[in-house]
Motif scaffolding. Structure first.
Motif, PDB file in Angstrom:
ATOM      1  N   VAL A 164       0.609  -0.776   0.399  1.00 14.37           N
ATOM      2  CA  VAL A 164      -0.178   0.132  -0.043  1.00 14.37           C
ATOM      3  C   VAL A 164       0.823   1.630   0.252  1.00 14.37           C
ATOM      4  CG1 VAL A 164      -2.065   1.113   1.280  1.00 14.37           C
ATOM      5  CG2 VAL A 164      -1.323  -1.069   1.470  1.00 14.37           C
ATOM      6  N   THR A 165       1.372   1.956  -1.240  1.00 14.49           N
ATOM      7  CA  THR A 165       1.744   2.681  -1.430  1.00 14.49           C
ATOM      8  C   THR A 165       0.971   4.523  -1.299  1.00 14.49           C
ATOM      9  OG1 THR A 165       1.285   2.806  -3.528  1.00 14.49           O
ATOM     10  CG2 THR A 165       3.561   1.645  -2.530  1.00 14.49           C
ATOM     11  N   LEU A 170      -6.065   1.013  -1.684  1.00 18.42           N
ATOM     12  CA  LEU A 170      -7.312  -0.099  -1.560  1.00 18.42           C
ATOM     13  C   LEU A 170      -8.675   0.137  -1.776  1.00 18.42           C
ATOM     14  CD1 LEU A 170      -6.144   2.072   2.232  1.00 18.42           C
ATOM     15  CD2 LEU A 170      -5.545  -0.779   1.785  1.00 18.42           C
ATOM     16  N   GLN A 171      -8.310   0.401  -3.215  1.00 13.27           N
ATOM     17  CA  GLN A 171      -9.568   0.849  -3.670  1.00 13.27           C
ATOM     18  C   GLN A 171     -10.799  -1.070  -3.771  1.00 13.27           C
ATOM     19  OE1 GLN A 171     -12.138   3.346  -4.200  1.00 13.27           O
ATOM     20  NE2 GLN A 171     -10.908   4.713  -3.118  1.00 13.27           N
ATOM     21  N   GLY A 187     -14.618   4.850   3.782  1.00  9.41           N
ATOM     22  CA  GLY A 187     -13.526   6.165   3.471  1.00  9.41           C
ATOM     23  C   GLY A 187     -12.864   5.586   2.689  1.00  9.41           C
ATOM     24  N   THR A 188     -12.247   4.387   2.767  1.00  8.05           N
ATOM     25  CA  THR A 188     -10.575   4.265   2.819  1.00  8.05           C
ATOM     26  C   THR A 188     -11.416   2.966   0.817  1.00  8.05           C
ATOM     27  OG1 THR A 188     -11.044   1.812   3.089  1.00  8.05           O
ATOM     28  CG2 THR A 188     -10.142   4.068   4.353  1.00  8.05           C
ATOM     29  N   GLY A 189     -12.715   2.564   0.574  1.00  8.37           N
ATOM     30  CA  GLY A 189     -13.253   1.881  -0.636  1.00  8.37           C
ATOM     31  C   GLY A 189     -12.248   0.558  -0.368  1.00  8.37           C
ATOM     32  N   ALA A 190     -12.138   0.331   1.162  1.00  6.40           N
ATOM     33  CA  ALA A 190     -12.090  -1.383   1.230  1.00  6.40           C
ATOM     34  C   ALA A 190     -12.552  -1.856   2.372  1.00  6.40           C
ATOM     35  CB  ALA A 190     -10.105  -1.506   2.261  1.00  6.40           C
ATOM     36  N   THR A 191     -12.889  -3.019   1.262  1.00  3.92           N
ATOM     37  CA  THR A 191     -13.986  -3.759   2.235  1.00  3.92           C
ATOM     38  C   THR A 191     -13.692  -4.571   3.660  1.00  3.92           C
ATOM     39  OG1 THR A 191     -15.740  -3.917  -0.329  1.00  3.92           O
ATOM     40  CG2 THR A 191     -16.356  -5.727   1.810  1.00  3.92           C
ATOM     41  N   PRO A 192     -13.765  -4.449   4.307  1.00  8.56           N
ATOM     42  CA  PRO A 192     -13.954  -5.389   5.362  1.00  8.56           C
ATOM     43  C   PRO A 192     -14.444  -7.063   5.880  1.00  8.56           C
ATOM     44  CG  PRO A 192     -15.575  -3.483   6.794  1.00  8.56           C
ATOM     45  CD  PRO A 192     -15.353  -3.725   4.669  1.00  8.56           C
ATOM     46  N   VAL A 193     -14.242  -8.204   6.257  1.00  4.42           N
ATOM     47  CA  VAL A 193     -14.271  -8.986   6.599  1.00  4.42           C
ATOM     48  C   VAL A 193     -13.750  -9.457   7.646  1.00  4.42           C
ATOM     49  CG1 VAL A 193     -14.271 -11.126   5.458  1.00  4.42           C
ATOM     50  CG2 VAL A 193     -14.031  -9.473   3.754  1.00  4.42           C
ATOM     51  N   GLU A 210      -7.123 -10.404   0.917  1.00  2.00           N
ATOM     52  CA  GLU A 210      -6.387 -10.240   0.182  1.00  2.00           C
ATOM     53  C   GLU A 210      -5.663 -10.069   1.448  1.00  2.00           C
ATOM     54  OE1 GLU A 210      -6.937  -8.239  -3.873  1.00  2.00           O
ATOM     55  OE2 GLU A 210      -8.919  -8.270  -1.873  1.00  2.00           O
ATOM     56  N   GLY A 211      -5.462  -9.716   2.392  1.00  2.00           N
ATOM     57  CA  GLY A 211      -4.568  -8.851   3.535  1.00  2.00           C
ATOM     58  C   GLY A 211      -5.719  -8.918   5.131  1.00  2.00           C
ATOM     59  N   THR A 212      -5.099  -7.903   6.067  1.00  2.00           N
ATOM     60  CA  THR A 212      -5.724  -7.801   7.072  1.00  2.00           C
ATOM     61  C   THR A 212      -5.243  -6.717   7.583  1.00  2.00           C
ATOM     62  OG1 THR A 212      -6.132  -8.889   9.570  1.00  2.00           O
ATOM     63  CG2 THR A 212      -3.923  -9.434   8.360  1.00  2.00           C
TER      64      THR A 212
END
Length: 326
Positions: A164-165, A170-171, A187-193, A210-212
């Motif tokens: 993540v640069t 994060l989209q 607000g970051t565009g990422a989806t939490p799981v 794809e990460g945590t």
């Protein structure tokens, strides 16, 4: 039969060269959803239990027989509150991070991210508040639990299959974000799981995520870095995760010297927990880098953009908790 047992014990003590008073044995069922190498369970197994034993041995009146159920043998991470509250175990790790609806007050740090990386300070604050702030102590009692020692994390960052640069990276990404930490991705565009340290490896390996969002002292023992080899330091901060807690009915029924031993051992556990997390977090970075982890720093302007882009995530918490939250 009790007389025979006591007489036999007394005889053995006399034959061994001195008088040893008979100790009353108290069985304590202790357990967790996580394995012994986990930072919270490590504190239970390696400090709390031996400290209780040491204190009671000096007293000489009581001793504890421990029945251990670590590593999720009785219940999983989604059931830590119920396990202690309902007496499945007498003492256990309670992850209040997964109890936003039932124990919202305990989740205050998760609604105030980017505050501090000082996990030892978080321990001191919550050990005191759990004892002295009626709103908090009463909320534990309402769940039929007695908090003993505060459990924390070191600072959260992003462990992922990608670096993540900037915020654009994060989209449309799927990241494990346990419980109320999902708020940090608004607000970051990422989806939490949702998930836990016990599920991240498989989630990432199978493409569910794809990460945590996580922390070094938890990632190392679970080897998540093997499937998420890109660490981006974000500095979301250290969090109050929950507490080592006792079932209140069980605790109230203990003899006073045993209650006192539990509380004294809990203080030692808090100190040891803070020291161990510090040592492990520092060591984890070195060991994970040696195993192939690549470390990136989120640029300061992008970190600021993340923070400024967050909605007012504390406001819903204040609405939920009312005057107690304030």
């Amino acid at each position: 039969m009790k007389f025979r047992t006591l007489a036999t014990a007394s005889t053995i003590a006399l034959l061994s060269g001195g008088w040893v008073a008979a100790q009353e044995a108290i069985t304590v069922n202790i357990g967790s959803s996580h394995p012994e190498q986990n930072i919270w369970v490590y504190a239970m197994k390696n400090t709390f239990q031996p400290e209780v034993d040491r204190i009671l041995a000096e007293n000489g009146e009581y001793k504890v027989t421990w029945n251990e159920a670590y590593g999720g043998t009785l219940y999983k991470f989604t059931d830590t509150r119920e396990a202690v509250m309902d007496g499945i175990v007498d003492v256990g790790m309670v992850g209040t991070v997964w109890e936003g609806a039932n124990m919202p007050l305990q989740n205050v740090t998760y609604f105030t991210p980017f505050a501090t990386p000082d996990h030892k300070m978080i321990i001191e604050i919550f050990d005191e508040l759990n004892r002295t702030l009626p709103e908090l102590s009463d909320s534990w009692a309402e769940q039929n639990m007695v908090p003993l020692s505060s459990l924390i994390t070191d600072s959260y960052d992003i462990y992922a299959t990608f670096p993540v640069t900037g915020m654009a990276d994060l989209q449309n990404r799927k990241l494990n974000a346990p419980g109320t930490s999902a708020n940090w991705l608004q607000g970051t565009g990422a989806t939490p799981v949702d998930g836990a340290l016990t599920t991240y490896y498989t989630n990432i390996q199978t493409g569910v995520t794809e990460g945590t969002l996580s922390f070094a002292s938890g990632i190392l023992p679970t080897r998540v870095y093997e499937v998420a080899p890109e660490l981006t330091r974000v500095g979301i901060g250290s969090m109050y995760f929950g507490s080592l807690a006792a079932n209140k009915d069980f605790f109230d029924g203990l003899p006073e010297p045993v209650q006192a031993a539990f509380m004294e051992a809990a203080q030692a556990t808090s100190i040891a927990h803070g020291d161990y997390v510090e040592e492990l977090a520092n060591r984890a970075i070195d060991e994970m880098q040696a195993a192939g982890l690549t470390i990136h720093e989120l640029p300061a302007d992008q970190r600021a953009a993340w923070i400024e882009g967050l909605p007012n995530i504390v406001e819903p918490w204040l609405e939920q908790t009312g005057e107690d939250g304030k």
